[in-house]
Design a protein around this motif. Structure first.
Motif, PDB file in Angstrom:
ATOM      1  N   ASP B 112      39.406  28.514  30.251  1.00 53.16           N
ATOM      2  CA  ASP B 112      40.664  29.440  30.205  1.00 53.16           C
ATOM      3  C   ASP B 112      41.559  29.445  28.846  1.00 53.16           C
ATOM      4  O   ASP B 112      41.393  30.397  28.155  1.00 53.16           O
ATOM      5  CB  ASP B 112      41.667  29.840  31.939  1.00 53.16           C
ATOM      6  N   MET B 115      39.466  30.448  25.831  1.00 54.39           N
ATOM      7  CA  MET B 115      38.905  31.397  26.139  1.00 54.39           C
ATOM      8  C   MET B 115      39.975  32.754  25.581  1.00 54.39           C
ATOM      9  O   MET B 115      39.812  33.305  25.157  1.00 54.39           O
ATOM     10  CB  MET B 115      38.479  31.734  27.487  1.00 54.39           C
ATOM     11  N   ARG B 116      40.854  31.869  26.171  1.00 54.83           N
ATOM     12  CA  ARG B 116      42.353  33.161  25.757  1.00 54.83           C
ATOM     13  C   ARG B 116      42.730  33.329  24.568  1.00 54.83           C
ATOM     14  O   ARG B 116      42.835  34.155  24.119  1.00 54.83           O
ATOM     15  CB  ARG B 116      43.377  32.380  26.698  1.00 54.83           C
ATOM     16  N   VAL B 149      39.574  33.096  33.250  1.00 51.73           N
ATOM     17  CA  VAL B 149      39.515  33.839  32.223  1.00 51.73           C
ATOM     18  C   VAL B 149      39.323  35.192  32.273  1.00 51.73           C
ATOM     19  O   VAL B 149      39.742  35.881  31.664  1.00 51.73           O
ATOM     20  CB  VAL B 149      37.848  33.388  31.663  1.00 51.73           C
ATOM     21  N   ILE B 181      31.258  33.795  33.507  1.00 52.33           N
ATOM     22  CA  ILE B 181      32.222  34.227  32.472  1.00 52.33           C
ATOM     23  C   ILE B 181      31.199  34.927  31.056  1.00 52.33           C
ATOM     24  O   ILE B 181      31.702  36.022  30.708  1.00 52.33           O
ATOM     25  CB  ILE B 181      32.514  32.637  31.554  1.00 52.33           C
TER      26      ILE B 181
END
Lengths: 63, 437
Positions: B112, B115-116, B149, B181
């Motif tokens: 996460d 991805m953030r 995510v 995802i």
């Protein structure tokens, strides 16, 4: 609320560490020439005729 | 079995297809792309894995045009934006190669965080190329990351369309997590079984971005008269605000051949004077513009009086093959779970049943499904493995199911039937470079 457990502490440390490293502002992307016309890049695709949709039921030949 | 028009909910499979002409273009004759690579460099990536990834990133940079831009994000249990989103100029490429060479493996896995960061890079960029993608590569487990995510994505509220392609490396990654995802933004999942395949998978995905001819594709399905929709197969079906069934795709590639399967039902017990019809309304945006393309296709379905005559018609072999394809994909996923629940015999029986059903078809129809039968047999081989071996190979089941469900290219085979000319050409060139014919 009870005392902070070891695992909660780990989560907190992990969060802080991540934000210490994640310090880039992301507004610093490199400029690009203005995009004017897709045909400047794609001159062999006709959006009106080169995309075809079709719908077919299980049996063929019914009109 | 023959149905009577007075039966309730008579099943009616329907395929809704989009075909786009292939351009057979050079990779430099494409719309400029922005790509953010989110790379897991946790301790488990140490050794051969990280070295192959580094080489694959360098090979990918080589393919980019000077108007394309790329950003590297590395994560373990922390995140580091290695480069901002920069143009793939000659000077930048040299600089990026040095930074890639310096990537080292250590730490844990927090997908996460990576991805953030990628979402923020896309959201906060001041300039925008018309096509955008995020590539996520990870070899590890990160329980619940798909939810985190998804929340980060929702929090970021990015207005532009982009895809997420996920690359699961080695046998320890969680294939379902990576699929979930990728599904958040209608992307593909690549199962990288052999570490030296990572370059082929990156090249396939980047060639996909270079082949985009439309974004924000919405296909609305309107039903008139005695017909209802019961089920849509694949990850693209959604409901719009009016309750209509819609198919959504973020990107439309040239040379694409997508058949979306729906199970509809005729129900003549519902009183209706209208002729049953399916109306399909397609719209998509030309990337980098506000120009929208509209298309429409209607089909009439039998009325109550015409139903017997309709039943006597021949099956459409394309629809039949596609229905078997999506049902097989759903069954493969279900068998993955059955095996995990130690219900190995039932899993094998279910797949065998699908093969038997296909074998009942006429020879010409069966020929259309030979790849499906091959994949089903491969899945049965995986299901037959001992538990520890199955754990190492189970990704194959999820990969096959996902590929068949969405007719997606999965990168492992350069002759993949669902790849377009550019993807095939670049992946083949990559394989040749490595000494494979």
């Amino acid at each position: 609320m009870g005392p902070c457990t070891s695992s909660q502490n780990n989560v907190k440390v992990r969060y802080l560490e991540s934000h210490l490293v994640d310090n880039a502002n992301d507004f610093d992307d490199e400029p690009i020439p203005p995009f004017l016309n897709p045909k400047d890049h794609i001159n062999d695709f006709d959006w009106d005729n080169d995309i075809v949709i079709d719908v077919r039921p299980q049996k063929k030949g019914f009109l | 079995m023959k149905q009577s028009a007075s039966d309730p909910d008579i099943p009616l499979p329907v395929s809704i297809s989009i075909r786009t002409k292939d351009r057979n273009h050079h990779h430099h004759d494409s719309l400029p792309i922005d790509v953010v690579c989110v790379i897991d460099h946790s301790g488990s990536m140490a050794g051969e894995k990280i070295e192959f990834v580094k080489q694959a990133l360098k090979d990918m940079i080589d393919l980019l045009h000077h108007e394309d831009r790329i950003c590297f994000v590395e994560f373990d249990n922390r995140v580091n934006r290695v480069t901002p989103l920069v143009r793939a100029s000659h000077e930048n490429k040299k600089w990026m190669v040095k930074l890639i060479n310096a990537i080292e493996a250590s730490g844990g896995t927090n997908i996460d965080l990576g991805m953030r960061k990628a979402f923020n890079v896309i959201k906060n960029r001041k300039h925008k190329n018309p096509v955008t993608g995020i590539f996520l590569l990870s070899d590890g487990l990160d329980e619940g990351a798909e939810w985190r995510v998804a929340k980060s994505l929702a929090d970021c509220n990015i207005p532009e369309f982009f895809v997420i392609d996920s690359f699961g490396m080695g046998h320890e990654h969680c294939p379902k997590l990576m699929v979930e995802i990728a599904k958040l933004e209608h992307g593909g999942y690549y199962n990288i079984e052999e570490h030296n395949e990572v370059d082929e998978c990156f090249v396939d995905a980047v060639a996909g971005l270079m082949s985009v001819v439309a974004v924000n594709v919405i296909i609305q399905i309107q039903l008139i008269g005695a017909i209802q929709m019961q089920k849509g197969y694949g990850d693209h079906w959604e409901k719009d605000s009016l309750g209509n069934n819609v198919i959504m795709m973020n990107n439309l590639l040239c040379g694409g051949d997508k058949d979306f399967m729906g199970e509809f039902a005729m129900n003549y017990q519902v009183e209706s004077t209208e002729i049953p019809q399916i109306i399909v309304k397609f719209q998509a945006t030309i990337p980098g513009t506000e120009q929208i393309i509209y298309k429409e296709k209607n089909i009439k379905l039998p009325t109550y009086a015409e139903f017997d005559q309709y039943q006597d018609l021949d099956e459409d072999p394309e629809v039949l093959a596609n229905m078997h394809r999506v049902k097989a994909a759903a069954a493969i996923l279900a068998c993955h779970d059955l095996k995990k629940e130690k219900n190995h015999d039932k899993a094998l029986d279910n797949l065998q049943q699908i093969i038997d059903d296909i074998n009942q078809c006429q020879k010409s129809d069966k020929d259309k499904m030979k790849h499906l039968i091959r994949d089903l047999k491969e899945c049965m081989d995986v299901l037959s493995l001992h538990e520890t071996q199955f754990e190492k190979k189970r990704h194959k089941l999820v990969e096959k199911a996902h590929a068949h469900l969405n007719q997606k290219s999965h990168g492992e085979a350069h002759n993949d039937a669902h790849s377009n000319a550019l993807q095939k050409r670049l992946v083949t060139a990559m394989m040749k470079k490595k000494g494979f014919d």
